[in-house]
Design a protein around this motif. Sequence first.
Motif, mmCIF file in Angstrom:
data_model
loop_
_atom_site.group_PDB
_atom_site.id
_atom_site.type_symbol
_atom_site.label_atom_id
_atom_site.label_comp_id
_atom_site.label_asym_id
_atom_site.label_seq_id
_atom_site.Cartn_x
_atom_site.Cartn_y
_atom_site.Cartn_z
ATOM 1 N N ILE A 6 9.716 -3.112 -27.700
ATOM 2 C CA ILE A 6 10.534 -3.438 -26.524
ATOM 3 C C ILE A 6 9.918 -4.544 -25.681
ATOM 4 N N LEU A 7 8.685 -4.987 -26.028
ATOM 5 C CA LEU A 7 8.076 -6.117 -25.321
ATOM 6 C C LEU A 7 7.133 -6.840 -26.260
ATOM 7 N N SER A 8 7.289 -8.161 -26.322
ATOM 8 C CA SER A 8 6.372 -9.013 -27.073
ATOM 9 C C SER A 8 6.207 -10.292 -26.261
ATOM 10 N N GLU A 9 5.144 -10.324 -25.468
ATOM 11 C CA GLU A 9 4.929 -11.439 -24.539
ATOM 12 C C GLU A 9 3.460 -11.831 -24.570
ATOM 13 N N GLY A 10 3.150 -12.965 -25.211
ATOM 14 C CA GLY A 10 1.758 -13.343 -25.363
ATOM 15 C C GLY A 10 1.022 -12.294 -26.171
ATOM 16 N N LEU A 11 -0.036 -11.723 -25.581
ATOM 17 C CA LEU A 11 -0.794 -10.672 -26.249
ATOM 18 C C LEU A 11 -0.297 -9.281 -25.878
ATOM 19 N N LYS A 12 0.682 -9.210 -25.003
ATOM 20 C CA LYS A 12 1.200 -7.913 -24.568
ATOM 21 C C LYS A 12 2.233 -7.383 -25.562
ATOM 22 N N ARG A 13 2.121 -6.100 -25.849
ATOM 23 C CA ARG A 13 3.083 -5.426 -26.707
ATOM 24 C C ARG A 13 3.425 -4.073 -26.080
ATOM 25 N N GLU A 14 4.697 -3.683 -26.262
ATOM 26 C CA GLU A 14 5.109 -2.365 -25.813
ATOM 27 C C GLU A 14 6.087 -1.804 -26.835
ATOM 28 N N TYR A 15 5.893 -0.539 -27.187
ATOM 29 C CA TYR A 15 6.714 0.095 -28.203
ATOM 30 C C TYR A 15 7.283 1.406 -27.663
ATOM 31 N N ARG A 16 8.539 1.676 -28.104
ATOM 32 C CA ARG A 16 9.131 2.983 -27.862
ATOM 33 C C ARG A 16 9.037 3.761 -29.167
#
Length: 391
Positions: A6-16
């Motif tokens: 649900i998020l892929s921004e630079g080195l940031k990742r977020e998963y559901r």
Amino acid sequence: MQVTEILSEGLKREYRIVVPATDIQGRIDEKLDEIGDTADIKGFRRGKVPRSLLRRRFEKSVLGDVLREAIDRSSKQAMLDRGVKPALTPQVDIAKFEPGDDLQYTVALEMLPEFDPGDVKALKITRLTADVSDAAVEKAVAGLAEREKNFVAAAEGHEAEEGDSVRIDFEGRIDGEAFERGTAEDFDLELGSGSFVPGFEEGLVGAKKGESRDVEATFPEAYSDPRLAGKTAVFAVTVTDVRVAEAVAVDDDLAARFGMADLAALKAAVRERAQRDYRAASRMKLKREILDMLADTHDFAVPVGMVDREFDSIWQQIEQDLKRTGTTWDETDEDEDSAREEYRGIAERRVRLGLVLSEIGRRNNVNVPQDELNRAMMNRALMFPGEEQNV
């Protein structure tokens, strides 16, 4: 298991991530069976306790462990499947869970960057080497003799000169006001040692025992206490004693003072110590050059969380230093905001270099023995007195 990015921004990742209810229930049943094999419940033999009874008594107590294990296992699998390596511990937020339903949660993280560390064999550096000359050994031994010299009472009426030791009482004032740590009694000072404020020792040359005089001295601009830096003080000084130095001969007796068999052994020890110092200085210079080269040839994004942690460590030490000296930012030559920006840049450089060195070590199968790691950790901890456990 269902995973949605649900998020892929630079080195940031977020998963559901959704873990099916059947997986959760299956693990609960396994835990209950483990309890049933060892639990002593009145009326039942071990291993023969009905699961329905175990569920009523123990399901709530095992649920927390099951959820933690499910989150740990599923999140690691999700990152492994996607080739993501977390820079720090991921942040988990359980979005929804009710007994009998699927487990739904989100996991947010910063991943380690991917980069090419380059070929370290291509780095061109020069290791400095030096031999310890006989003259350097003789000078060092003479310095030891100088430190071992004795002071004896001066003749009546002797005027203090450079190399003499004076015992003094003094009180310093700036613009007529006494200042902290500006007063002392029975203070021994060797004239010419350069251990006091510039101008102070010179102002006592020619003084006799029992004499009082005012001595003017100016604190250096870079003095450790910003409140005194660059200011001129007038010290009211009373000389209570003057002593002259008795030279110590450079001979076997001097060597014996340092636990050596003779002068030749002392010189050999001095030479070896100097050689170790030369090697250490060469190693330090080589290390700085290598790190500077690596810093100049790598410029990739680094995890903000790692930079924050490194900056916090640096800033904590700075604040401790200010507190120890009783200094505020208003009393320094540097603006706090500018200092924060500067040290954050230093923190980012350290993190980037750490990642580069780690990747170089991984690719070249470099392993650090546990004893070396323990020593490094201890040295790091000693840099933060009182915070050893946190380090």
